[in-house]
Scaffold this motif. Structure first.
Motif, PDB file in Angstrom:
ATOM      1  N   TYR A  44       0.871  -1.133   0.022  1.00 18.39           N
ATOM      2  CA  TYR A  44       0.091   0.111   0.277  1.00 18.39           C
ATOM      3  C   TYR A  44       0.905   1.180  -0.048  1.00 18.39           C
ATOM      4  CZ  TYR A  44       1.209  -0.635   4.919  1.00 18.39           C
ATOM      5  OH  TYR A  44       1.847  -0.986   6.016  1.00 18.39           O
ATOM      6  N   THR A  45       0.263   2.543  -0.512  1.00 16.00           N
ATOM      7  CA  THR A  45       0.961   3.395  -0.401  1.00 16.00           C
ATOM      8  C   THR A  45       0.381   4.691   0.554  1.00 16.00           C
ATOM      9  OG1 THR A  45      -0.505   4.436  -2.304  1.00 16.00           O
ATOM     10  CG2 THR A  45       1.520   3.837  -2.979  1.00 16.00           C
ATOM     11  N   SER A  46      -0.760   4.327   1.090  1.00 13.24           N
ATOM     12  CA  SER A  46      -1.253   4.732   2.147  1.00 13.24           C
ATOM     13  C   SER A  46      -2.071   3.612   3.164  1.00 13.24           C
ATOM     14  CB  SER A  46      -2.482   5.842   1.973  1.00 13.24           C
ATOM     15  OG  SER A  46      -3.397   5.159   1.088  1.00 13.24           O
ATOM     16  N   GLN A  47      -2.098   4.146   4.303  1.00 10.43           N
ATOM     17  CA  GLN A  47      -2.606   3.017   5.210  1.00 10.43           C
ATOM     18  C   GLN A  47      -4.058   2.390   4.845  1.00 10.43           C
ATOM     19  OE1 GLN A  47      -0.635   1.643   7.654  1.00 10.43           O
ATOM     20  NE2 GLN A  47       1.165   2.897   7.339  1.00 10.43           N
ATOM     21  N   PRO A  48      -4.056   1.132   4.991  1.00  9.30           N
ATOM     22  CA  PRO A  48      -5.470   0.457   4.869  1.00  9.30           C
ATOM     23  C   PRO A  48      -6.412   0.703   5.827  1.00  9.30           C
ATOM     24  CG  PRO A  48      -3.775  -1.292   5.478  1.00  9.30           C
ATOM     25  CD  PRO A  48      -3.141   0.069   5.149  1.00  9.30           C
ATOM     26  N   ARG A  49      -6.875   1.981   5.947  1.00 11.09           N
ATOM     27  CA  ARG A  49      -7.675   2.381   6.980  1.00 11.09           C
ATOM     28  C   ARG A  49      -8.588   1.513   7.622  1.00 11.09           C
ATOM     29  NH1 ARG A  49      -7.841   7.663   9.145  1.00 11.09           N
ATOM     30  NH2 ARG A  49      -9.440   8.121  10.547  1.00 11.09           N
ATOM     31  N   THR A  50      -9.260   0.714   6.735  1.00 17.45           N
ATOM     32  CA  THR A  50     -10.608   0.183   7.273  1.00 17.45           C
ATOM     33  C   THR A  50     -10.036  -1.453   8.006  1.00 17.45           C
ATOM     34  OG1 THR A  50     -11.927   0.668   5.402  1.00 17.45           O
ATOM     35  CG2 THR A  50     -12.708  -1.594   6.723  1.00 17.45           C
ATOM     36  N   GLY A  51      -9.077  -1.934   7.538  1.00 20.69           N
ATOM     37  CA  GLY A  51      -8.318  -3.101   8.043  1.00 20.69           C
ATOM     38  C   GLY A  51      -7.695  -2.564   9.264  1.00 20.69           C
ATOM     39  N   LEU A  52      -6.852  -1.571   9.506  1.00 22.57           N
ATOM     40  CA  LEU A  52      -6.250  -1.237  10.295  1.00 22.57           C
ATOM     41  C   LEU A  52      -7.200  -0.737  11.443  1.00 22.57           C
ATOM     42  CD1 LEU A  52      -3.385  -0.956  11.486  1.00 22.57           C
ATOM     43  CD2 LEU A  52      -3.338   1.400  10.691  1.00 22.57           C
TER      44      LEU A  52
END
Length: 369
Positions: A226-234
């Motif tokens: 990823y290039t930006s954090q996987p917000r939903t999973g995190l």
């Protein structure tokens, strides 16, 4: 001894609310009452992990407080090693709550007397970790790797061939058990806090696995690229972390309404989303996969005080594990802290006002005559 009755004054409720949701890995900028901390790095070249995987260079970051004191033969005699928990860093021990009650003049770990070493574990803080660039190609490290690397840091770089004390909180507590049987002659005393010396199984492993799966199921994770954090999973993974480190007693007192509870949850989630990396998190939560000191506990020689709190959701006392396992440790003692207005669940490990008297007793007990 459990105190669950009576009301909490509004000012105390506000204080508890703030304490409960402060980031575990940050430290307040306060007046330092002990020698200034010194940060440094040490690199292990061509490092081979237990998995057989290799890194051309493994960087270990660490902080020291105080100075080494040597005997007539040039051996460091006053080293104290303190290891942090999952997602944390050695810097967390520089908080007013921890260092302010341990490292100052006349305190139990007076830094004018002891040489205090606070390593960042592999995969954490400023030590080598997946987010440095290798992402999911980073070697699959374990707690054994963490302990081996720190042993080399101490012996090869800092000149510490023997420690006065090895202790740690949570993951650092588990590392303390590993230190005890892998290097039984290395230390005078051991104090694992908020940990159990058995395989990570049951609900503990399930929560870790769910957290890892939630990140990896998020399409935005992209196999770690990823290039930006996987917000939903995190965010889902953070739910596991919050639950594991929670204190139902304190949460109810600090957030007795829906509005307060949801505001506290939103604040804590935002704090963690800002500070965590998804790949690092996966590695950190999975590093315990082969941890199991139980078969080796009889090898531990140093006096050992294992301290847990009765409201710890990671290591609930009803499992009755430590009562049995501590019997294998020749000089072991199990201390269960009762629930009080001061205990905050798993995070009680970072408040020496609660358990400091046991540390003092351990140091006295293990003092070389």
């Amino acid at each position: 001894m459990r105190n669950v009755s009576g009301s909490t004054p509004p000012n105390m409720r506000k204080l508890l609310f703030l304490l409960l949701w402060l980031p575990l890995f940050s430290y307040a900028q306060t007046v330092i009452k002990y020698p200034p901390p010194v940060e440094a790095d040490y690199s292990l070249k061509s490092y081979v992990f237990e998995s057989g995987e290799k890194l051309p260079e493994l960087k270990l970051h660490y902080t020291t407080v105080g100075q080494p004191r040597k005997d007539a033969r040039g051996r460091v005699m006053n080293a104290v090693v303190i290891m942090h928990g999952t997602t944390g860093t050695g810097q967390q021990f520089l908080s007013e709550q921890f260092a302010g009650n341990l490292f100052g003049p006349g305190q139990v770990l007076d830094a004018a007397k002891y040489y205090i070493i606070l390593p960042d574990a592999i995969g954490h803080g400023q030590s080598s970790k997946p987010s440095n660039g290798l992402r999911m190609r980073f070697p699959k490290y374990t707690y054994n790797d963490m302990v081996t690397a720190n042993y080399r840091l101490l012996t090869e770089h800092l000149g510490v061939a023997h420690a006065r004390l090895v202790m740690g909180t949570s993951m650092g507590g588990m590392e303390t058990w590993v230190w005890g049987y892998r290097y039984p002659d290395f230390m005078d005393a051991l104090m694992p806090l908020a940990s159990l010396p058995v395989e990570i199984a049951g609900r503990n492993r399930m929560l870790r696995k769910m957290a890892i799966d939630l990140i990896q199921m998020d399409p935005a994770w992209q196999g770690g690229a990823y290039t930006s954090q996987p917000r939903t999973g995190l965010t889902g993974a953070i739910s596991s972390l919050i639950f594991m480190t929670s204190s139902p007693f304190q949460m109810q007192k600090a957030a007795p309404t829906r509005e307060l509870a949801e505001a506290a949850l939103a604040k804590r989630t935002t704090q963690l989303l800002t500070s965590l990396d998804a790949n690092d998190f996966i590695y950190q939560f999975d590093a315990s996969r082969d941890y199991d000191p139980a078969p080796h506990l009889t090898k531990i020689k140093a006096p050992l005080f294992a301290i847990n709190s009765a409201d710890d959701q990671v290591n609930p006392p009803e499992l009755a594990i430590l009562e049995q396992e501590i019997k294998k440790v020749p000089k072991g003692r199990y201390i269960l802290l009762p629930i009080t207005d001061l205990t905050v669940g798993h995070g009680t490990h970072s408040n020496p006002l609660i358990w400091g008297q046991y540390l003092k007793e351990l140091l006295t007990l293990s003092e070389k005559k």
